[in-house]
Write a protein that holds these residues in place. Structure first.
Motif, PDB file in Angstrom:
ATOM      1  N   GLN A   1     -13.509 -39.180  18.883  1.00  0.00           N
ATOM      2  CA  GLN A   1     -12.349 -39.152  19.709  1.00  0.00           C
ATOM      3  C   GLN A   1     -12.526 -37.913  20.713  1.00  0.00           C
ATOM      4  O   GLN A   1     -13.382 -37.355  20.839  1.00  0.00           O
ATOM      5  CB  GLN A   1     -11.189 -38.614  18.795  1.00  0.00           C
ATOM      6  CG  GLN A   1     -11.074 -39.369  17.547  1.00  0.00           C
ATOM      7  CD  GLN A   1     -10.199 -40.856  18.236  1.00  0.00           C
ATOM      8  OE1 GLN A   1      -9.482 -40.707  18.795  1.00  0.00           O
ATOM      9  NE2 GLN A   1     -10.785 -42.024  17.776  1.00  0.00           N
ATOM     10  N   ARG A   2     -11.640 -38.025  22.036  1.00  0.00           N
ATOM     11  CA  ARG A   2     -11.699 -37.113  22.733  1.00  0.00           C
ATOM     12  C   ARG A   2     -10.253 -36.314  22.521  1.00  0.00           C
ATOM     13  O   ARG A   2      -9.221 -36.820  22.317  1.00  0.00           O
ATOM     14  CB  ARG A   2     -11.646 -37.762  24.300  1.00  0.00           C
ATOM     15  CG  ARG A   2     -12.996 -38.318  24.473  1.00  0.00           C
ATOM     16  CD  ARG A   2     -13.044 -39.067  25.828  1.00  0.00           C
ATOM     17  NE  ARG A   2     -14.230 -39.573  26.235  1.00  0.00           N
ATOM     18  CZ  ARG A   2     -15.328 -39.211  27.062  1.00  0.00           C
ATOM     19  NH1 ARG A   2     -15.234 -37.627  27.277  1.00  0.00           N
ATOM     20  NH2 ARG A   2     -16.466 -39.473  26.954  1.00  0.00           N
ATOM     21  N   LEU A   3     -10.507 -35.089  23.336  1.00  0.00           N
ATOM     22  CA  LEU A   3      -9.249 -34.081  23.305  1.00  0.00           C
ATOM     23  C   LEU A   3      -9.195 -33.558  24.734  1.00  0.00           C
ATOM     24  O   LEU A   3     -10.019 -33.307  25.290  1.00  0.00           O
ATOM     25  CB  LEU A   3      -9.635 -32.846  22.225  1.00  0.00           C
ATOM     26  CG  LEU A   3      -9.549 -33.131  20.694  1.00  0.00           C
ATOM     27  CD1 LEU A   3     -10.698 -33.693  20.341  1.00  0.00           C
ATOM     28  CD2 LEU A   3      -8.868 -31.889  20.115  1.00  0.00           C
ATOM     29  N   PRO A   4      -7.821 -33.564  25.102  1.00  0.00           N
ATOM     30  CA  PRO A   4      -7.538 -33.228  26.563  1.00  0.00           C
ATOM     31  C   PRO A   4      -7.628 -31.734  26.535  1.00  0.00           C
ATOM     32  O   PRO A   4      -6.552 -31.042  26.284  1.00  0.00           O
ATOM     33  CB  PRO A   4      -6.220 -33.712  26.983  1.00  0.00           C
ATOM     34  CG  PRO A   4      -5.591 -34.033  25.461  1.00  0.00           C
ATOM     35  CD  PRO A   4      -6.656 -34.341  24.594  1.00  0.00           C
ATOM     36  N   VAL A   5      -8.614 -30.901  26.996  1.00  0.00           N
ATOM     37  CA  VAL A   5      -8.747 -29.522  27.112  1.00  0.00           C
ATOM     38  C   VAL A   5      -8.042 -29.016  28.465  1.00  0.00           C
ATOM     39  O   VAL A   5      -8.379 -29.748  29.581  1.00  0.00           O
ATOM     40  CB  VAL A   5     -10.011 -29.065  27.071  1.00  0.00           C
ATOM     41  CG1 VAL A   5     -10.319 -27.482  27.372  1.00  0.00           C
ATOM     42  CG2 VAL A   5     -10.859 -29.363  25.699  1.00  0.00           C
ATOM     43  N   GLN A   6      -7.165 -28.350  28.504  1.00  0.00           N
ATOM     44  CA  GLN A   6      -6.384 -27.859  29.646  1.00  0.00           C
ATOM     45  C   GLN A   6      -6.958 -26.632  30.025  1.00  0.00           C
ATOM     46  O   GLN A   6      -7.297 -25.707  29.759  1.00  0.00           O
ATOM     47  CB  GLN A   6      -4.746 -27.475  29.482  1.00  0.00           C
ATOM     48  CG  GLN A   6      -4.086 -27.050  30.489  1.00  0.00           C
ATOM     49  CD  GLN A   6      -2.625 -26.721  30.288  1.00  0.00           C
ATOM     50  OE1 GLN A   6      -2.301 -27.019  29.254  1.00  0.00           O
ATOM     51  NE2 GLN A   6      -2.071 -26.073  31.270  1.00  0.00           N
ATOM     52  N   ILE A   7      -7.408 -26.847  31.584  1.00  0.00           N
ATOM     53  CA  ILE A   7      -8.056 -25.931  32.278  1.00  0.00           C
ATOM     54  C   ILE A   7      -7.168 -25.347  33.748  1.00  0.00           C
ATOM     55  O   ILE A   7      -6.667 -26.391  34.414  1.00  0.00           O
ATOM     56  CB  ILE A   7      -9.349 -26.355  33.058  1.00  0.00           C
ATOM     57  CG1 ILE A   7     -10.460 -26.749  31.619  1.00  0.00           C
ATOM     58  CG2 ILE A   7     -10.096 -25.207  33.681  1.00  0.00           C
ATOM     59  CD1 ILE A   7     -11.518 -27.367  32.293  1.00  0.00           C
TER      60      ILE A   7
END
Length: 338
Positions: A287-293
């Motif tokens: 799975q992929r996780l949307p990391v906020q930058i």
């Protein structure tokens, strides 16, 4: 045979990243015909700036009507309050009449006894005795009437006090209606809620719009961020506050950013059609996780960013021991089972 030692990489990279922002969708709060539109697509606006105006004649009339209603209700309150004040002297007058009736009754009782005695002794006539008895009965009736008038005046006071309270409640309701009418009038000028750039303008002078109709969007470009979709196996050393490098494909420039944190759920969790793994044909998918930058401040080139642009991100993890940090957290004591 050459032995190769593969060490974990301190920097993790992905090209599955995009520029995002929480933009403001502009919609009217009241219905009406558009009389003017003050902005075009790509215009820069400030918070509070007028974007669109609606025909306000109906709403001005509603304000005038509400003001007239409020004036009428306030006059009714004054009238009810004056009636309550006036009822005090009315009650005093009724009590005075009761006192007069009691005095007349006292005299009539004494007079009736006197003429009764004279009649029994032969010193008086039957006629005068009958007149005295009649006067006594009249005095008793007058006293009962005076007492009833006092009770009626007291009851009327409660009625008037209730009417005054009702009138004051009507004033409060009228004040609320006037306030709502003024708010509706103010809503005919649609303002920019934030600083930003206008996009997706879909309104024209002459359009009739209903409450909630989408007119345009205001994109706060100063608040853009990057959403980088990393595979779950790459997030072992990622934590909030780590430095990130952002390469913008459109302009071939590099920017600096900072990791906000690892999100609470994977991208598939909030998908419209979520995968159902409770089947016999299961295939494990990373799975992929949307990391906020977030974009680091004081970077003039960051003004070039536009929502939806593709970027590449590299997070400098420095192989932070995330698992060890959680192991060091003291665990609450668990009571032994009985």
């Amino acid at each position: 045979m050459t032995l190769r030692i593969v060490a974990p990489r301190p920097d993790i990279w992905t090209d599955n990243a995009y520029v995002r922002v929480h933009y403001a969708a502009i919609a009217p709060r009241v219905s009406g015909q558009v009389t003017s539109v003050h902005v075009q697509n790509n215009d820069t606006v400030k918070a509070g700036q007028v974007l669109v105006e609606l025909d306000d004649r109906d709403y001005r009339a509603a304000v005038a009507s509400a003001e007239a209603t409020l004036i009428r209700d306030r006059a009714m309150v004054e009238n009810a309050a004056a009636s309550v004040v006036r009822q005090g002297p009315v009650m005093e007058q009724a009590r005075a009449q009761q006192n007069i009736a009691e005095a007349q009754l006292s005299f009539a009782e004494a007079d009736a006894k006197r003429y009764e005695y004279l009649a029994t002794t032969g010193s008086g006539t039957i006629k005068t005795q009958q007149q005295a008895d009649s006067t006594l009965r009249q005095s008793k009736a007058a006293l009962e009437g005076a007492k009833a008038a006092v009770e009626a005046a007291q009851a009327q006071l409660k009625v008037l006090q209730t009417q005054e309270a009702s009138a004051r409640a009507s004033v409060r309701a009228s004040e609320a209606q006037l306030e709502q009418a003024k708010l509706n009038l103010s809503y005919t000028k649609i303002l920019a809620p934030v600083d930003g750039m206008v996009a997706q303008r879909g309104v024209q002078v002459g359009n009739y719009v209903n409450s909630g109709t989408g007119l345009m969007a205001v994109v706060p470009l100063s608040e853009v961020y990057v959403e980088a979709n990393y595979r779950e196996v790459e997030l072992k050393h990622v934590q909030a506050g780590q430095r990130a490098r952002i390469h913008v494909d459109a302009y071939d420039i590099d920017l600096e950013g900072r990791v906000v944190g690892v999100p609470a759920a994977t991208g598939a969790t909030f998908a419209t059609i979520q995968p159902d793994n409770a089947t016999g044909n299961f295939t494990k998918i990373v799975q992929r996780l949307p990391v906020q930058i977030v974009i680091a401040p004081n970077q003039p080139l960051a003004r070039l960013l536009r929502v939806g642009l593709s970027v590449e991100t590299t997070i400098e993890t420095r192989l932070a021991d995330i698992v060890g940090q959680y192991r060091d957290v003291a665990q609450p004591a668990i009571a032994p089972s009985r």
